[in-house]
Scaffold this motif. Structure first.
Motif, mmCIF file in Angstrom:
data_model
loop_
_atom_site.group_PDB
_atom_site.id
_atom_site.type_symbol
_atom_site.label_atom_id
_atom_site.label_comp_id
_atom_site.label_asym_id
_atom_site.label_seq_id
_atom_site.Cartn_x
_atom_site.Cartn_y
_atom_site.Cartn_z
ATOM 1 N N VAL A 138 0.853 -1.174 0.000
ATOM 2 C CA VAL A 138 0.000 0.000 0.000
ATOM 3 C C VAL A 138 0.892 1.229 0.000
ATOM 4 C CG1 VAL A 138 -1.763 1.248 1.273
ATOM 5 C CG2 VAL A 138 -1.788 -1.246 1.236
ATOM 6 N N TYR A 139 0.645 2.102 -0.967
ATOM 7 C CA TYR A 139 1.424 3.323 -1.080
ATOM 8 C C TYR A 139 0.609 4.469 -0.513
ATOM 9 C CZ TYR A 139 4.093 0.526 -4.379
ATOM 10 O OH TYR A 139 4.842 -0.452 -4.953
ATOM 11 N N ALA A 140 1.227 5.229 0.344
ATOM 12 C CA ALA A 140 0.552 6.406 0.883
ATOM 13 C C ALA A 140 0.728 7.534 -0.120
ATOM 14 C CB ALA A 140 1.149 6.789 2.227
ATOM 15 N N VAL A 141 -0.362 8.005 -0.660
ATOM 16 C CA VAL A 141 -0.308 9.093 -1.621
ATOM 17 C C VAL A 141 -0.791 10.351 -0.933
ATOM 18 C CG1 VAL A 141 -1.159 9.963 -3.818
ATOM 19 C CG2 VAL A 141 -0.734 7.534 -3.547
ATOM 20 N N PRO A 142 0.139 11.245 -0.623
ATOM 21 C CA PRO A 142 -0.297 12.489 0.013
ATOM 22 C C PRO A 142 -1.008 13.369 -0.996
ATOM 23 C CG PRO A 142 2.042 12.582 -0.462
ATOM 24 C CD PRO A 142 1.572 11.201 -0.853
ATOM 25 N N ASP A 143 -1.910 14.178 -0.503
ATOM 26 C CA ASP A 143 -2.557 15.153 -1.378
ATOM 27 C C ASP A 143 -1.501 16.148 -1.826
ATOM 28 O OD1 ASP A 143 -5.004 13.962 -1.011
ATOM 29 O OD2 ASP A 143 -5.551 15.241 0.680
ATOM 30 N N ILE A 144 -1.558 16.517 -3.095
ATOM 31 C CA ILE A 144 -0.589 17.488 -3.600
ATOM 32 C C ILE A 144 -1.147 18.883 -3.341
ATOM 33 C CG2 ILE A 144 -1.462 17.462 -5.962
ATOM 34 C CD1 ILE A 144 1.571 17.673 -6.781
ATOM 35 N N SER A 145 -0.332 19.710 -2.798
ATOM 36 C CA SER A 145 -0.797 21.046 -2.408
ATOM 37 C C SER A 145 -0.590 22.048 -3.533
ATOM 38 C CB SER A 145 -0.046 21.519 -1.169
ATOM 39 O OG SER A 145 1.302 21.805 -1.495
ATOM 40 N N ARG A 146 -1.285 23.141 -3.386
ATOM 41 C CA ARG A 146 -1.148 24.240 -4.339
ATOM 42 C C ARG A 146 0.281 24.769 -4.331
ATOM 43 N NH1 ARG A 146 -1.638 29.716 -4.619
ATOM 44 N NH2 ARG A 146 -2.984 30.561 -6.241
ATOM 45 N N ASP A 147 0.915 24.809 -3.148
ATOM 46 C CA ASP A 147 2.300 25.282 -3.040
ATOM 47 C C ASP A 147 3.252 24.340 -3.776
ATOM 48 O OD1 ASP A 147 1.528 27.473 -1.540
ATOM 49 O OD2 ASP A 147 1.884 26.474 0.388
ATOM 50 N N GLU A 148 2.990 23.035 -3.721
ATOM 51 C CA GLU A 148 3.841 22.081 -4.437
ATOM 52 C C GLU A 148 3.697 22.259 -5.946
ATOM 53 O OE1 GLU A 148 4.180 18.241 -1.536
ATOM 54 O OE2 GLU A 148 2.182 18.724 -2.338
ATOM 55 N N VAL A 149 2.495 22.522 -6.395
ATOM 56 C CA VAL A 149 2.282 22.787 -7.818
ATOM 57 C C VAL A 149 3.002 24.065 -8.220
ATOM 58 C CG1 VAL A 149 0.567 23.287 -9.605
ATOM 59 C CG2 VAL A 149 0.085 21.549 -7.875
ATOM 60 N N ALA A 150 2.949 25.083 -7.390
ATOM 61 C CA ALA A 150 3.652 26.336 -7.676
ATOM 62 C C ALA A 150 5.154 26.096 -7.739
ATOM 63 C CB ALA A 150 3.311 27.384 -6.615
ATOM 64 N N HIS A 151 5.667 25.254 -6.838
ATOM 65 C CA HIS A 151 7.093 24.930 -6.833
ATOM 66 C C HIS A 151 7.469 24.193 -8.122
ATOM 67 C CE1 HIS A 151 11.039 23.898 -5.330
ATOM 68 N NE2 HIS A 151 10.790 22.616 -5.544
#
Length: 105
Positions: free
Chosen positions: A4-17
């Protein structure tokens, strides 16, 4: 099961990065939209990774496809003389055809 892979929610800040690293100028609306889309993609990848494939051998094609060919056997063919014997016009051992497209030779 592979795990089982834990998939964290991707944040708006990560998309901006990621956009900065890719040298993409994204508006606030695009950052919000892409964050949702990337999050959805990551969750779909997680669902595919969770499929039980331990008993499935790796393969490029799941169907056992075999190319059906006949043996390559040399058989006698026509001689040049036989080939040209019924030609309407032959010159120097070749078929002679009318000139097309205004070519000189």
């Amino acid at each position: 099961m592979k795990g089982v892979y834990a998939v964290p929610d991707i944040s708006r800040d990560e998309v901006a990065h990621l956009a900065r690293l890719s040298r993409l100028a994204l508006s606030d609306a695009e950052l919000d939209e892409f964050a949702g889309q990337l999050d959805s993609i990551l969750h779909h990848v997680k669902a595919v990774a969770e499929v039980a494939t331990d008993d499935v051998p790796p393969t490029a094609n799941p169907s056992a496809i075999v190319n059906v060919t006949r043996p390559d056997v040399i058989v006698p063919g026509l001689t040049p003389e036989q080939s040209l014997s019924e030609a309407p016009n032959a010159e120097e051992g070749r078929f002679a055809v009318p000139q097309i497209l205004g070519e000189s030779e």
